[in-house]
Enzyme design. Structure first.
Site, mmCIF file in Angstrom:
data_model
loop_
_atom_site.group_PDB
_atom_site.id
_atom_site.type_symbol
_atom_site.label_atom_id
_atom_site.label_comp_id
_atom_site.label_asym_id
_atom_site.label_seq_id
_atom_site.Cartn_x
_atom_site.Cartn_y
_atom_site.Cartn_z
ATOM 1 N N MET A 141 1.736 -1.566 -3.349
ATOM 2 C CA MET A 141 0.575 -2.027 -2.852
ATOM 3 C C MET A 141 0.657 -3.284 -1.905
ATOM 4 S SD MET A 141 -2.612 -1.621 -5.551
ATOM 5 C CE MET A 141 -3.080 0.224 -6.334
ATOM 6 N N ASP A 142 -0.158 -3.185 -0.814
ATOM 7 C CA ASP A 142 -0.271 -4.309 0.253
ATOM 8 C C ASP A 142 -1.201 -5.061 -0.323
ATOM 9 O OD1 ASP A 142 -2.457 -3.156 1.185
ATOM 10 O OD2 ASP A 142 -1.240 -1.985 2.409
ATOM 11 N N LYS A 143 -1.444 -6.186 0.466
ATOM 12 C CA LYS A 143 -2.183 -7.241 0.196
ATOM 13 C C LYS A 143 -3.600 -6.626 0.509
ATOM 14 C CE LYS A 143 -2.522 -9.557 4.542
ATOM 15 N NZ LYS A 143 -2.547 -11.046 5.359
ATOM 16 N N THR A 200 -4.883 -3.810 -0.361
ATOM 17 C CA THR A 200 -5.332 -2.633 -1.179
ATOM 18 C C THR A 200 -5.500 -3.348 -2.711
ATOM 19 O OG1 THR A 200 -3.691 -1.174 -0.085
ATOM 20 C CG2 THR A 200 -4.369 -0.299 -2.209
#
Length: 336
Positions: free
Chosen positions: A204-206, A208
């Site tokens: 997961m990116d920041k 999301t």
């Protein structure tokens, strides 16, 4: 004159000196020097001759009691004497070899991983089905470190209890190890949950948010990382502008990304929200794919929130909080 050789009226030379009792009359005279005959029971009467006085047998000395744990070292009066406990020599024992705190027997390592019992683990070890740091080990009693890599029948295992944690991830936390001033790692959010070496399933990116599972079950991590896995994920996607209905229908029919068709299980407008708020149901857990779907139709994705993961939801789990999965939830994940 009496010569002193007779007692109490005993007559004759060479007398025995014993007092004779009553005897049966004899037809013949007794020869001088012979002892009196043994009295016999009269066959005409029930009277018995006097019994001779019984002589008491000498009592033997009482044997000493030998207490448990004492040795015997000598005999006295035919019985062993108890050796004082202070004279007992301490037994010479070899000092036990202490294992270090980070070491464990290989069969226990396998048992703790949940693969099988220790006894069965010994069978696998002797059969050459266990590797430690890439080398086959067949020695029973082999000791390994917790940091060693152990492969059991072709599967990498860990000696820790399997644990499963569900996190409702907030923004500005990422699963990557890159250090940045505005990015923090998601491991900070579950640091106090367990001492096990857990890892997130997927990335997961920041930007999301939503559900993210952590576990030390490498089999489960591998299972949900495969492209053909069957579990559903539901995403709440926020766009920069309203999604056209014709674009929604095209997305529902499937989208080609990098020459491969991605099948969409369900896509719809979220009831009661603006047309910028879209619900998307598909099997992939790759958030980049979710963004790529809408970007291929010239929409900018502002926010992606994973609201469901393989049947798990955010119910009673506020943003930034975590909880352990129940036994039934774990069973459901394994059976997908």
């Amino acid at each position: 004159m009496n010569n002193g050789n007779t007692r109490g009226g005993a007559s004759g030379r060479g007398g025995s000196g014993k007092k004779s009792g009553p005897s049966k009359p004899m037809n013949k005279a007794r020869k001088p020097g012979t002892s009196a005959a043994k009295p016999a029971k009269d066959k005409y009467t029930d009277e018995k001759p006097e019994d001779a006085p019984k002589t008491a047998k000498p009592r033997s000395p009482k044997a000493p009691v030998v207490k448990k744990g004492q040795d015997t070292f000598a005999k006295k009066d035919g019985y062993p004497r108890a050796k004082p406990a202070a004279d007992k020599k301490p037994s010479e024992k070899k000092p036990a070899v202490k294992k270090k705190s980070d070491e464990i027997r290989l069969n226990k390592y396998i048992s703790n991983s949940g693969m099988c019992s220790r006894r069965d683990a010994d069978i696998y070890i002797a059969s050459g089905n266990v590797k430690v740091n890439g080398k086959v080990v067949t020695e029973l009693g082999h000791v390994v470190k917790l940091t060693d890599e152990v492969d059991f029948d072709g599967v990498r295992i860990t000696p820790e209890k399997k644990e499963y944690i569900l996190l409702n991830k907030p923004k500005n936390f990422t699963t990557s190890g890159d250090e940045d001033t505005d990015m923090r790692n998601v491991m900070e959010l579950v640091r106090g949950a367990t001492k096990g070496k857990i890892q997130p399933i997927g990335r997961m990116d920041k930007n999301t948010t939503g559900l993210l599972i952590f576990t030390n079950d490498t089999d489960m991590v591998r299972k949900f990382s495969q492209p053909n896995q069957k579990s559903f994920k539901i995403y709440h996607v926020s766009l920069d502008k309203n999604l056209k209905f014709e674009d929604l229908e095209k997305i529902a029919a499937g989208v080609y990304l990098d020459g491969h068709k991605l099948f969409i299980d369900e896509v719809s407008y979220i009831e009661g929200e603006a047309k910028t708020e879209i619900g998307l149901k598909l099997r992939t857990q790759n958030v980049k794919v979710v963004r790529a779907i809408f970007e291929s139709f010239k929409y900018d994705v502002l926010r992606v929130d994973r609201v469901s993961f393989a049947g798990l939801t955010k119910k009673n789990l506020p943003r930034g909080n975590w909880r352990f999965l129940t036994e039934q939830e774990i069973i459901n994940l394994k059976n997908i």
